[in-house]
Design a protein around this motif. Structure first.
Motif, PDB file in Angstrom:
ATOM      1  N   SER A  38     -33.693 -10.938  41.459  1.00 56.51           N
ATOM      2  CA  SER A  38     -32.393 -11.598  41.539  1.00 56.51           C
ATOM      3  C   SER A  38     -32.501 -12.899  42.322  1.00 56.51           C
ATOM      4  O   SER A  38     -33.076 -12.947  43.410  1.00 56.51           O
ATOM      5  CB  SER A  38     -31.378 -10.677  42.212  1.00 56.51           C
ATOM      6  OG  SER A  38     -30.151 -11.343  42.392  1.00 56.51           O
ATOM      7  N   LEU A  42     -27.137 -10.219  46.355  1.00 60.83           N
ATOM      8  CA  LEU A  42     -26.206  -9.244  45.790  1.00 60.83           C
ATOM      9  C   LEU A  42     -25.729  -8.229  46.824  1.00 60.83           C
ATOM     10  O   LEU A  42     -25.103  -7.217  46.465  1.00 60.83           O
ATOM     11  CB  LEU A  42     -26.868  -8.509  44.616  1.00 60.83           C
ATOM     12  CG  LEU A  42     -27.354  -9.383  43.450  1.00 60.83           C
ATOM     13  CD1 LEU A  42     -27.989  -8.512  42.360  1.00 60.83           C
ATOM     14  CD2 LEU A  42     -26.221 -10.220  42.878  1.00 60.83           C
ATOM     15  N   THR A  45     -22.156  -6.844  46.770  1.00 54.79           N
ATOM     16  CA  THR A  45     -21.693  -6.171  45.556  1.00 54.79           C
ATOM     17  C   THR A  45     -21.710  -4.660  45.738  1.00 54.79           C
ATOM     18  O   THR A  45     -22.733  -4.087  46.126  1.00 54.79           O
ATOM     19  CB  THR A  45     -22.574  -6.554  44.353  1.00 54.79           C
ATOM     20  OG1 THR A  45     -22.552  -7.969  44.178  1.00 54.79           O
ATOM     21  CG2 THR A  45     -22.082  -5.870  43.084  1.00 54.79           C
ATOM     22  N   MET A  75     -27.795  -4.039  46.635  1.00 53.29           N
ATOM     23  CA  MET A  75     -26.370  -3.780  46.442  1.00 53.29           C
ATOM     24  C   MET A  75     -25.966  -2.488  47.150  1.00 53.29           C
ATOM     25  O   MET A  75     -26.805  -1.647  47.480  1.00 53.29           O
ATOM     26  CB  MET A  75     -26.050  -3.705  44.947  1.00 53.29           C
ATOM     27  CG  MET A  75     -26.294  -5.015  44.206  1.00 53.29           C
ATOM     28  SD  MET A  75     -25.874  -4.961  42.426  1.00 53.29           S
ATOM     29  CE  MET A  75     -27.273  -4.050  41.750  1.00 53.29           C
ATOM     30  N   LEU A 306     -24.976 -10.325  36.875  1.00 50.52           N
ATOM     31  CA  LEU A 306     -24.465 -10.907  38.116  1.00 50.52           C
ATOM     32  C   LEU A 306     -25.145 -12.235  38.442  1.00 50.52           C
ATOM     33  O   LEU A 306     -24.613 -13.049  39.197  1.00 50.52           O
ATOM     34  CB  LEU A 306     -24.659  -9.926  39.270  1.00 50.52           C
ATOM     35  CG  LEU A 306     -23.813  -8.642  39.187  1.00 50.52           C
ATOM     36  CD1 LEU A 306     -24.228  -7.659  40.267  1.00 50.52           C
ATOM     37  CD2 LEU A 306     -22.330  -8.948  39.265  1.00 50.52           C
TER      38      LEU A 306
END
Length: 338
Positions: A38, A42, A45, A75, A306
């Motif tokens: 990523s 994140l 989230t 996350m 995302l």
């Protein structure tokens, strides 16, 4: 139900079943997607996962895979259990929504009953992803990951024609529960695979589906269903069970009735215990439906979305693989939960 030369009409019928409109945007996923990194942070989230039940090794392993991969991307994770009851699953999703989740990963018990709660989630701005079991096309979800159950069934049907040396196939089917779309895909794929393979091999279609039982997806359910089947039908030489758990339960009955070695066991999911029985020569073949792969692929798609990655398909299938004595060692993991 008896299927002979007239089964060609049945084959043509199956061939004409229209594809779901969502299949126009489908993809076949690799066995591992762990290489994705990523670009965004994140950590803010919150992902909620609702399982249909935790009363089976498959769902326990699937929840573990979803959880580990959500945490791997940094996350936050919440989970609820539908407890095998559609009303309880609706309440479980409502509980997740009340806790302020940003992403909902849903494994629906029923393709239609969960549509209203999915619509409510989207109205609240929650991103919805569907895992393992289908939901009606009316549901406004972003993406989904499934095993290709129809193709798995077709490959198993082809395997039976090419590997079971019987003058005539007398087949019993043990299904999970009535109305389940996953089970329906599996058994229709299996019948289609047999018919197509026989047509290519023998220029005719000739086999008999002697009976269908219902095993509720469990070992005990498969055991009881097989008891009922063998009391009425002693000529069975192939058992097709819609998951390995029911086939493993059925094997206990087959052994108790002194019919081991007379009935080829065909299952689906790739359960560890099925692999062990294949290695022993007590189980014929299964099709892979790995909860580890399903969970990893699903969460990676969430992370990609995302990150505003392009090209995310609405329907995604894991790779279809048939496992028998020739390749079981490549897939068997003694430390696997499932």
């Amino acid at each position: 139900m008896r299927i002979f030369y007239g089964c060609l009409l049945c084959l043509l019928f199956f061939s004409c079943i229209p594809e779901d409109k969502k299949m126009q945007a489908k993809a076949i996923l690799s066995d591992s997607t762990g290489a994705y990194v990523s670009k965004k942070d994140l950590s803010g989230t919150v992902v909620g996962y609702c399982t249909p039940t935790l009363d089976a090794p498959f769902y326990v392993a699937l929840e573990k895979s979803v959880r580990e991969n959500v945490l791997r991307y940094g996350m936050q994770y919440l989970a609820t259990d539908g407890q095998g009851d559609i009303n309880k699953q609706v309440l479980a999703v409502e509980d997740l929504l009340s806790k302020g989740i940003h992403v909902l990963i849903l494994n629906p018990l029923d393709p239609k009953a969960l549509v209203p709660i999915v619509k409510r989630a989207r109205e609240q701005g929650v991103l919805v992803f569907i895992l393992d079991s289908f939901i009606d096309e009316e549901a406004p979800y972003i993406s989904s990951v499934y095993a290709n159950n129809q193709l798995n069934g077709e490959l198993l049907g082809e395997w039976v024609v090419n590997n079971i040396k019987q003058a005539h196939l007398n087949i019993a089917i043990i299904s999970g529960n009535q109305g389940n779309p996953v089970g329906r895909e599996k058994r229709l794929g299996f019948v289609r695979g047999i018919a197509d393979a026989q047509l290519h091999k023998n220029n005719r279609v000739e086999f008999t589906i002697v009976t269908q039982g219902w095993g509720g997806w469990t070992n005990n359910g498969g055991l009881k269903a097989m008891e009922d089947i063998l009391v009425a039908h002693k000529n069975i030489n192939v058992l097709f069970a819609e998951n390995d758990a029911m086939a493993i339960g059925a094997l206990k009955t087959i052994k108790e009735m002194g019919m081991q070695g007379k009935i080829a066991l065909v299952g689906l999911d790739g359960q560890k215990e099925a692999y062990e029985l294949i290695k022993k020569g007590e189980y014929s073949v299964t099709a892979q439906n790995s909860p580890e792969i399903l969970g990893e692929n699903m969460v990676t798609i969430v992370a990609r979305y995302l990150n505003d990655e392009p090209g995310i398909k609405q329907v995604n299938y894991t790779r279809s693989v048939i496992i028998d004595k020739n390749n079981v060692d490549q897939f068997y993991n003694p430390n696997s939960l499932f």
